[in-house]
Design an enzyme around this catalytic site. Structure first.
Site, mmCIF file in Angstrom:
data_model
loop_
_atom_site.group_PDB
_atom_site.id
_atom_site.type_symbol
_atom_site.label_atom_id
_atom_site.label_comp_id
_atom_site.label_asym_id
_atom_site.label_seq_id
_atom_site.Cartn_x
_atom_site.Cartn_y
_atom_site.Cartn_z
ATOM 1 N N SER A 29 23.479 29.661 -87.937
ATOM 2 C CA SER A 29 22.879 30.481 -88.992
ATOM 3 C C SER A 29 22.198 31.692 -88.361
ATOM 4 C CB SER A 29 21.849 29.674 -89.799
ATOM 5 O OG SER A 29 20.758 29.280 -88.972
ATOM 6 N N ILE A 31 20.763 35.040 -86.780
ATOM 7 C CA ILE A 31 21.240 35.987 -85.775
ATOM 8 C C ILE A 31 22.379 35.390 -84.966
ATOM 9 C CG2 ILE A 31 20.590 37.182 -83.655
ATOM 10 C CD1 ILE A 31 17.811 37.606 -84.892
ATOM 11 N N ARG A 51 22.210 22.383 -83.257
ATOM 12 C CA ARG A 51 21.798 21.023 -83.626
ATOM 13 C C ARG A 51 22.405 20.549 -84.927
ATOM 14 N NH1 ARG A 51 16.295 20.763 -84.891
ATOM 15 N NH2 ARG A 51 16.375 22.994 -85.314
ATOM 16 N N ASP A 72 21.331 19.422 -78.835
ATOM 17 C CA ASP A 72 19.990 19.998 -78.841
ATOM 18 C C ASP A 72 19.689 20.532 -77.444
ATOM 19 O OD1 ASP A 72 17.270 20.575 -78.926
ATOM 20 O OD2 ASP A 72 16.771 18.809 -80.113
ATOM 21 N N TYR A 154 4.253 30.832 -79.720
ATOM 22 C CA TYR A 154 5.559 31.478 -79.870
ATOM 23 C C TYR A 154 5.634 32.741 -79.023
ATOM 24 C CZ TYR A 154 9.358 34.066 -82.173
ATOM 25 O OH TYR A 154 10.494 34.796 -82.439
ATOM 26 N N LYS A 158 8.120 33.524 -75.867
ATOM 27 C CA LYS A 158 9.040 34.654 -75.868
ATOM 28 C C LYS A 158 8.734 35.621 -74.728
ATOM 29 C CE LYS A 158 11.794 33.822 -79.398
ATOM 30 N NZ LYS A 158 13.253 33.674 -79.247
ATOM 31 N N THR A 189 16.540 36.055 -91.862
ATOM 32 C CA THR A 189 17.169 34.817 -91.415
ATOM 33 C C THR A 189 16.494 33.626 -92.083
ATOM 34 O OG1 THR A 189 15.637 34.489 -89.574
ATOM 35 C CG2 THR A 189 17.592 35.864 -89.142
#
Length: 256
Positions: A29, A31, A51, A72, A154, A158, A189
């Site tokens: 799904s 990007i 996954r 995964d 997060y 990143k 998304t």
């Protein structure tokens, strides 16, 4: 863990990526799926890794890829097929005030956004080095370039992913392999829909207002489309991008 059925015929010989093999993580799904479609349309033989088996099967059935592997990346990886292109789009985002973010949240963010990326890169890089060519593209985020409130774990993961990209790019420079990161801003998304749901739940704002608040980060006043990220990824796979290495390319309308 087995590969899902093959679908589709070989791409036309005149396609720019004809004969190239691509592995797209997180390809079910968002990007990842958009990138898989773009690479397939350019002639690459694309394998998806993700996954959610149902989403992967649907993507293959609709011609976005030739085959898919359900696995995964935060666990034990299966044997991966040789590839000339790795498009790493698997990721996850969770938000919480820093003082309410526990060790489990930090581990989840690091596992999927950084450690999983490293694991997949380690798996495919030897084959690229042996062949003397390859392209590794990681979907990072503007959160790899700047901070945002309430997503410390997060953003840290990143930032780590971008550090990995830059370090690995220098290790393989001159060996025919390039390593780059794409850094999109808020993108349309399913992951974004989850963020919007969280905002509405915590603030009481409706979904339209929450969406608008995210779009305002982009100076163009809109959300990025997955296809725009895919177009940049496709460029990095072409011969003309051979000198682009260790780059962090924002796709954010001028935000960073």
């Amino acid at each position: 863990m087995d590969a899902l059925p093959h679908a589709g015929a070989a791409s036309p010989g005149g396609s720019p990526l004809a004969g190239r093999r691509a592995l797209v993580t997180g390809g079910g799904s968002g990007i990842g799926l958009a990138c898989a479609r773009a690479l397939t349309e350019a002639g690459a033989a694309v394998t998806l890794l993700g996954r959610r088996e149902a989403a992967l099967r649907e993507a293959v059935d609709k011609g976005a890829a030739r085959q898919a592997i359900a696995a995964d990346i935060t666990g034990l990886l299966p044997d991966l097929p040789p590839c000339d292109i790795l498009l790493h789009a698997a990721g996850a985002a969770e938000s919480a005030p820093f003082l309410k973010s526990d060790d489990a949240l930090w581990q989840r963010m690091l596992s999927v956004n950084l450690l999983g990326a490293a694991a997949v890169m380690r798996a495919v890089l030897p084959g690229m080095l042996e062949a003397g060519e390859g392209r590794i593209i990681a979907i990072a985020s503007t959160a790899a370039l700047k901070g945002y409130p309430y997503v410390a774990a997060y953003a840290a993961a990143k930032h780590g992913l971008l550090g990995l990209v830059r370090a690995l790019a220098l290790e393989v420079a001159g060996r025919g392999v390039t390593v780059n990161a794409l850094c999109p801003s808020f993108t349309e998304t399913p992951l974004l829909e989850g963020s919007i749901a969280t905002i509405t739940r915590r603030t009481g704002r409706d979904a339209a207002a929450a969406r608008a608040s995210l779009a305002r980060h982009n100076p163009q006043g809109r959300l990025v489309r997955p296809e725009e990220v895919a177009a940049a990824a496709l460029f990095l796979c072409l011969p003309g991008a051979a000198a682009v290495n260790g780059a962090a390319i924002p796709i954010a309308g001028g935000e960073v």
